[in-house]
Motif scaffolding. Structure first.
Motif, PDB file in Angstrom:
ATOM      1  N   LEU A 141       5.480   1.834  10.917  1.00  0.00           N
ATOM      2  CA  LEU A 141       5.511   0.926  12.059  1.00  0.00           C
ATOM      3  C   LEU A 141       4.090   0.839  12.584  1.00  0.00           C
ATOM      4  CD1 LEU A 141       7.272  -0.789  13.889  1.00  0.00           C
ATOM      5  CD2 LEU A 141       7.618   1.237  15.320  1.00  0.00           C
ATOM      6  N   MET A 142       3.465  -0.328  12.365  1.00  0.00           N
ATOM      7  CA  MET A 142       2.047  -0.492  12.672  1.00  0.00           C
ATOM      8  C   MET A 142       1.832  -1.785  13.447  1.00  0.00           C
ATOM      9  SD  MET A 142       0.679   0.464   8.869  1.00  0.00           S
ATOM     10  CE  MET A 142      -0.911   1.138   9.237  1.00  0.00           C
ATOM     11  N   ARG A 143       0.788  -1.804  14.236  1.00  0.00           N
ATOM     12  CA  ARG A 143       0.432  -3.016  14.980  1.00  0.00           C
ATOM     13  C   ARG A 143      -0.397  -3.971  14.138  1.00  0.00           C
ATOM     14  NH1 ARG A 143      -2.257  -0.458  20.106  1.00  0.00           N
ATOM     15  NH2 ARG A 143      -2.536   1.192  18.620  1.00  0.00           N
ATOM     16  N   ASN A 144      -1.101  -3.454  13.152  1.00  0.00           N
ATOM     17  CA  ASN A 144      -2.039  -4.248  12.373  1.00  0.00           C
ATOM     18  C   ASN A 144      -1.426  -4.615  11.016  1.00  0.00           C
ATOM     19  OD1 ASN A 144      -4.160  -4.894  10.501  1.00  0.00           O
ATOM     20  ND2 ASN A 144      -5.625  -4.099  11.983  1.00  0.00           N
ATOM     21  N   ARG A 145      -1.059  -5.882  10.856  1.00  0.00           N
ATOM     22  CA  ARG A 145      -0.406  -6.359   9.631  1.00  0.00           C
ATOM     23  C   ARG A 145      -1.291  -6.155   8.405  1.00  0.00           C
ATOM     24  NH1 ARG A 145       4.165  -7.336   7.737  1.00  0.00           N
ATOM     25  NH2 ARG A 145       4.528  -9.045   6.356  1.00  0.00           N
ATOM     26  N   GLU A 146      -2.589  -6.369   8.544  1.00  0.00           N
ATOM     27  CA  GLU A 146      -3.520  -6.228   7.419  1.00  0.00           C
ATOM     28  C   GLU A 146      -3.527  -4.783   6.899  1.00  0.00           C
ATOM     29  OE1 GLU A 146      -8.185  -6.742   7.122  1.00  0.00           O
ATOM     30  OE2 GLU A 146      -7.158  -8.615   7.657  1.00  0.00           O
ATOM     31  N   LYS A 147      -3.552  -3.818   7.811  1.00  0.00           N
ATOM     32  CA  LYS A 147      -3.513  -2.415   7.398  1.00  0.00           C
ATOM     33  C   LYS A 147      -2.184  -2.082   6.737  1.00  0.00           C
ATOM     34  CE  LYS A 147      -6.728  -0.110  10.477  1.00  0.00           C
ATOM     35  NZ  LYS A 147      -6.873   0.946  11.493  1.00  0.00           N
ATOM     36  N   LEU A 148      -1.093  -2.623   7.272  1.00  0.00           N
ATOM     37  CA  LEU A 148       0.222  -2.386   6.696  1.00  0.00           C
ATOM     38  C   LEU A 148       0.269  -2.881   5.257  1.00  0.00           C
ATOM     39  CD1 LEU A 148       3.179  -1.536   6.877  1.00  0.00           C
ATOM     40  CD2 LEU A 148       3.677  -3.806   7.820  1.00  0.00           C
ATOM     41  N   GLU A 149      -0.234  -4.074   5.019  1.00  0.00           N
ATOM     42  CA  GLU A 149      -0.236  -4.621   3.661  1.00  0.00           C
ATOM     43  C   GLU A 149      -1.083  -3.768   2.729  1.00  0.00           C
ATOM     44  OE1 GLU A 149      -1.357  -8.687   4.315  1.00  0.00           O
ATOM     45  OE2 GLU A 149       0.648  -9.222   5.044  1.00  0.00           O
ATOM     46  N   ASP A 150      -2.166  -3.208   3.238  1.00  0.00           N
ATOM     47  CA  ASP A 150      -3.001  -2.319   2.433  1.00  0.00           C
ATOM     48  C   ASP A 150      -2.219  -1.071   2.034  1.00  0.00           C
ATOM     49  OD1 ASP A 150      -5.342  -1.413   1.157  1.00  0.00           O
ATOM     50  OD2 ASP A 150      -5.985  -0.336   2.953  1.00  0.00           O
ATOM     51  N   PHE A 151      -1.506  -0.465   2.981  1.00  0.00           N
ATOM     52  CA  PHE A 151      -0.688   0.713   2.669  1.00  0.00           C
ATOM     53  C   PHE A 151       0.408   0.360   1.668  1.00  0.00           C
ATOM     54  CE2 PHE A 151      -2.362   2.357   6.706  1.00  0.00           C
ATOM     55  CZ  PHE A 151      -2.714   3.641   6.309  1.00  0.00           C
ATOM     56  N   MET A 152       1.053  -0.789   1.863  1.00  0.00           N
ATOM     57  CA  MET A 152       2.137  -1.192   0.975  1.00  0.00           C
ATOM     58  C   MET A 152       1.645  -1.420  -0.445  1.00  0.00           C
ATOM     59  SD  MET A 152       4.371  -3.621   3.477  1.00  0.00           S
ATOM     60  CE  MET A 152       5.515  -4.042   2.184  1.00  0.00           C
ATOM     61  N   SER A 153       0.423  -1.891  -0.599  1.00  0.00           N
ATOM     62  CA  SER A 153      -0.111  -2.130  -1.941  1.00  0.00           C
ATOM     63  C   SER A 153      -0.398  -0.820  -2.672  1.00  0.00           C
ATOM     64  CB  SER A 153      -1.385  -2.973  -1.864  1.00  0.00           C
ATOM     65  OG  SER A 153      -2.457  -2.207  -1.331  1.00  0.00           O
ATOM     66  N   LYS A 154      -0.521   0.280  -1.945  1.00  0.00           N
ATOM     67  CA  LYS A 154      -0.841   1.574  -2.545  1.00  0.00           C
ATOM     68  C   LYS A 154       0.392   2.430  -2.811  1.00  0.00           C
ATOM     69  CE  LYS A 154      -5.507   1.934  -0.672  1.00  0.00           C
ATOM     70  NZ  LYS A 154      -5.732   0.543  -0.572  1.00  0.00           N
TER      71      LYS A 154
END
Length: 72
Positions: free
Chosen positions: A51-64
């Motif tokens: 659960l994150m406020r920053n969508r860009e960071k979330l997508e980075d985590f999801m890609s890993k």
């Protein structure tokens, strides 16, 4: 080299908390998530939600990690 993940998992195991087949929710977007994510995955949870406020960071985590789910 970072021992955050190993320390977290060791503390959980010492308290008889198994992560196998469990759902894990991580709140926040700090970079410490990167340091614990692999250790958590090695314990075979059912899923890990971020659960994150920053969508860009979330997508980075999801890609890993294929085990991470998201909330919108």
């Amino acid at each position: 080299d970072n021992t955050d993940g190993l320390g977290l998992v060791t503390d959980l195991m010492r308290n008889n908390i198994s992560l196998k087949a469990k759902n894990i929710l991580i709140l926040g977007s700090g970079s410490v998530i990167f340091s614990v994510l692999h250790s958590l995955e090695l314990e075979h949870p059912a899923r890990i939600d971020l659960l994150m406020r920053n969508r860009e960071k979330l997508e980075d985590f999801m890609s890993k990690s294929a085990i991470i789910d998201e909330y919108e």
